[in-house]
Structures are given as C-alpha cells and as structure tokens.
Design a protein around this motif. Sequence first.
Motif, PDB file in Angstrom:
ATOM      1  N   THR A   1      -8.241  -2.671  -1.280  1.00  0.00           N
ATOM      2  CA  THR A   1      -7.776  -3.739  -2.159  1.00  0.00           C
ATOM      3  C   THR A   1      -8.204  -5.106  -1.653  1.00  0.00           C
ATOM      4  O   THR A   1      -8.705  -5.946  -2.408  1.00  0.00           O
TER       5      THR A   1
ATOM      6  N   ALA B   1      -9.529   6.195  -7.224  1.00  0.00           N
ATOM      7  CA  ALA B   1      -8.213   5.567  -7.136  1.00  0.00           C
ATOM      8  C   ALA B   1      -7.828   5.293  -5.684  1.00  0.00           C
ATOM      9  O   ALA B   1      -7.329   4.208  -5.359  1.00  0.00           O
ATOM     10  N   VAL B   2      -8.058   6.262  -4.808  1.00  0.00           N
ATOM     11  CA  VAL B   2      -7.738   6.073  -3.390  1.00  0.00           C
ATOM     12  C   VAL B   2      -8.606   4.967  -2.790  1.00  0.00           C
ATOM     13  O   VAL B   2      -8.141   4.156  -1.977  1.00  0.00           O
TER      14      VAL B   2
ATOM     15  N   ALA C   1      -2.590  -3.847  -4.253  1.00  0.00           N
ATOM     16  CA  ALA C   1      -2.720  -2.390  -4.217  1.00  0.00           C
ATOM     17  C   ALA C   1      -1.904  -1.716  -5.315  1.00  0.00           C
ATOM     18  O   ALA C   1      -2.282  -0.633  -5.790  1.00  0.00           O
TER      19      ALA C   1
ATOM     20  N   ALA D   1      -3.591   0.780  -8.223  1.00  0.00           N
ATOM     21  CA  ALA D   1      -3.287   2.209  -8.174  1.00  0.00           C
ATOM     22  C   ALA D   1      -3.278   2.841  -9.559  1.00  0.00           C
ATOM     23  O   ALA D   1      -3.333   4.067  -9.681  1.00  0.00           O
ATOM     24  N   THR D   2      -3.213   2.037 -10.602  1.00  0.00           N
ATOM     25  CA  THR D   2      -3.162   2.563 -11.971  1.00  0.00           C
ATOM     26  C   THR D   2      -4.517   2.523 -12.668  1.00  0.00           C
ATOM     27  O   THR D   2      -4.602   2.900 -13.845  1.00  0.00           O
TER      28      THR D   2
ATOM     29  N   VAL E   1      -7.172   1.572  -3.786  1.00  0.00           N
ATOM     30  CA  VAL E   1      -5.942   1.224  -3.082  1.00  0.00           C
ATOM     31  C   VAL E   1      -6.216   0.871  -1.629  1.00  0.00           C
ATOM     32  O   VAL E   1      -5.655  -0.092  -1.094  1.00  0.00           O
ATOM     33  N   THR E   2      -7.073   1.631  -0.976  1.00  0.00           N
ATOM     34  CA  THR E   2      -7.330   1.404   0.455  1.00  0.00           C
ATOM     35  C   THR E   2      -8.287   0.240   0.715  1.00  0.00           C
ATOM     36  O   THR E   2      -8.379  -0.229   1.850  1.00  0.00           O
TER      37      THR E   2
ATOM     38  N   LEU F   1       0.414   5.962  -7.070  1.00  0.00           N
ATOM     39  CA  LEU F   1      -0.844   6.682  -7.261  1.00  0.00           C
ATOM     40  C   LEU F   1      -0.600   8.190  -7.388  1.00  0.00           C
ATOM     41  O   LEU F   1      -1.241   8.868  -8.208  1.00  0.00           O
TER      42      LEU F   1
ATOM     43  N   ALA G   1       2.107   1.617  -3.433  1.00  0.00           N
ATOM     44  CA  ALA G   1       0.976   1.979  -4.289  1.00  0.00           C
ATOM     45  C   ALA G   1       0.622   3.453  -4.117  1.00  0.00           C
ATOM     46  O   ALA G   1       0.201   4.114  -5.078  1.00  0.00           O
ATOM     47  N   GLY G   2       0.786   3.994  -2.906  1.00  0.00           N
ATOM     48  CA  GLY G   2       0.523   5.414  -2.690  1.00  0.00           C
ATOM     49  C   GLY G   2       1.456   6.297  -3.502  1.00  0.00           C
ATOM     50  O   GLY G   2       1.021   7.312  -4.083  1.00  0.00           O
TER      51      GLY G   2
ATOM     52  N   VAL H   1       0.821  -1.221   0.000  1.00  0.00           N
ATOM     53  CA  VAL H   1       0.000   0.000   0.000  1.00  0.00           C
ATOM     54  C   VAL H   1       0.856   1.273   0.000  1.00  0.00           C
ATOM     55  O   VAL H   1       0.556   2.216  -0.755  1.00  0.00           O
TER      56      VAL H   1
END
Length: 289
Positions: free
Chosen positions: A116, A109-110, A205, A209-210, A113-114, A73, A69-70, A66
Amino acid sequence: MLNILDTILEWIQDILTECILDNLNGMFDQMNSEVGAVVGMAGQTPASWNAGVFSMIRQLSDNVAVPIAGMILTFVLGYELISMVIDRNNLHDFETFIFFKWIFKCFVAVYFVTHTFDITVGIFELAQFMVLRSAAVIGGNTAIDFAAAAGNIESQISAMGIGELFGLLVETLLLRLTVPIMAVCVMLVLVGRMVEIYVYCSVGAIPLATMTNREWGQMGSNYLRSLAALGLQGFFIMICIAIYAALVGQIGSAGSVHAAIWRCAGYTVLLCFSLFKTGSVSKSILNAH
C-alpha cells in the motif's frame, strides 16, 4: 491666525503621511514569504515534508490498518469465490478455470495490501514530478513590491488633502490587519493538504483490500482517485500561483495609490479563495468523493 492654522494643518498632514507610509512599509512581506514557500511545499512528497510524521503514519498503517485489511480481504476473497462458483446457473455450468482466476485475484489483492505505501508514495512521486516541471515552466516573481508598483508614493501622498489622507489611512489600517490573516490562510491550505494526505495514507490498506471484488471494488478505486486528486491539487496550486504572479505584475498600471492598494488586496484574496478551491476542483475532475 492663518499662519497658525496652516501650521496645524501641515502638522496633521505630516502625521497622517508618516502613519500611511509606516502602514505600507512591509505590509505584504508576510504574504510574499508564504506565497514564495508555496512552490517548495506543493512539490514535496509526504516523506520529505515531515519524515517523523511520515514514519509514524507508516507504522500505524503496518501495525493497525494492514491487520484489519487482512480480515476484510479474507471476507472479500471468500465472498468472491462463492460468487464465482454460483455465478454460472447455480453450479450447472461449472468451470475449473474460475479457481485459477480466483488465485490470480488473491495474488493481486494481497500485493495491493502489502504494498500500500509503495503505491501511495508512487502516486505522490508522480505528482511531485508534475509540480516541479510546472514550476520550471511557469516562473515569475510573486512578491509584491508596493513601492515599485504604485510609483512614487510619497509624492502622491503629499499632493493629497487631509480628508483624502484620512481615507487612505483607514484603507491601509484595514489591509494591515487583514493581510496577515490571508497569509495564514495560504499556509493552512498547504498544511491542510499534507495532513489530508497523511490521513489517507494511514488507512490505505483497508480500501485497497476490496479492489479485486466487482461489488466492493468501488471503495478501493475511489480511494485511488482521491489520492490522485490530492496529488493533482499540488499542480493546480502552482497554476493559481502563476496566475497570481501575472496579475501582480500588472499592479504598476494602477492610476493611484488607492487603486494599487485595492488591486493588491483583491488579488491576494483571489489567491486565497482559489487555493481553497483547488481540492474540490481536482476531486471533481477525477470524480473522487
């Protein structure tokens, strides 16, 4: 003299018959056990298969994947904003609405990721539902009862000559060695699938993110297709087991012990080959690579 030879031949025949029956006794027990466990293992989610491993994978995802991934992102969203701004004739046709679009993409997107693990678990919960429903529809007994399938084995063997008994002994010895190997192959397919699922879940994640970028989004969409393919593989495993059960049920039509032995072996090899192919078949259907 003839009586002595007859006694020796009868003694040899008794030894061969005893060895053959000993080889056939419980030959497919390990395979029956592994195939019977397929239904339960194919329908398990990553959390229910091994809670300890699942917890470790989740921690790796939260603490390692994560944060990376941040960073990805941040780069993707910055690149997306620049592309949206200069997309319309290099700022000559500028619209303020693009910022609202960009904010919405940031939110999506967030969220990806958060959440996943929620997404991945949801996919496999759906796959488990398919497997359990298919198990209820398919039914069938996959266990091979060789004695019942081949009829009265002892009476068939007692009518054989010494030469034929030697040939049958070699056949049973070969199968005695290969059947445990095929049983291990069945187990490896199921365990390998779960290991692959855990590997995919550990880095989920990063590709997600993409997802909101037009150019990079194929990475995330292919990841989701691969997850769905792993879930669908469990359903295909159930189909292979159903076909195997139908074929095993026809072994009783074999005309001799030889035919019954090689039918059992052939169907078991076919099952192993089919199980190994389920992964590539599910990925090809969903265009995952």
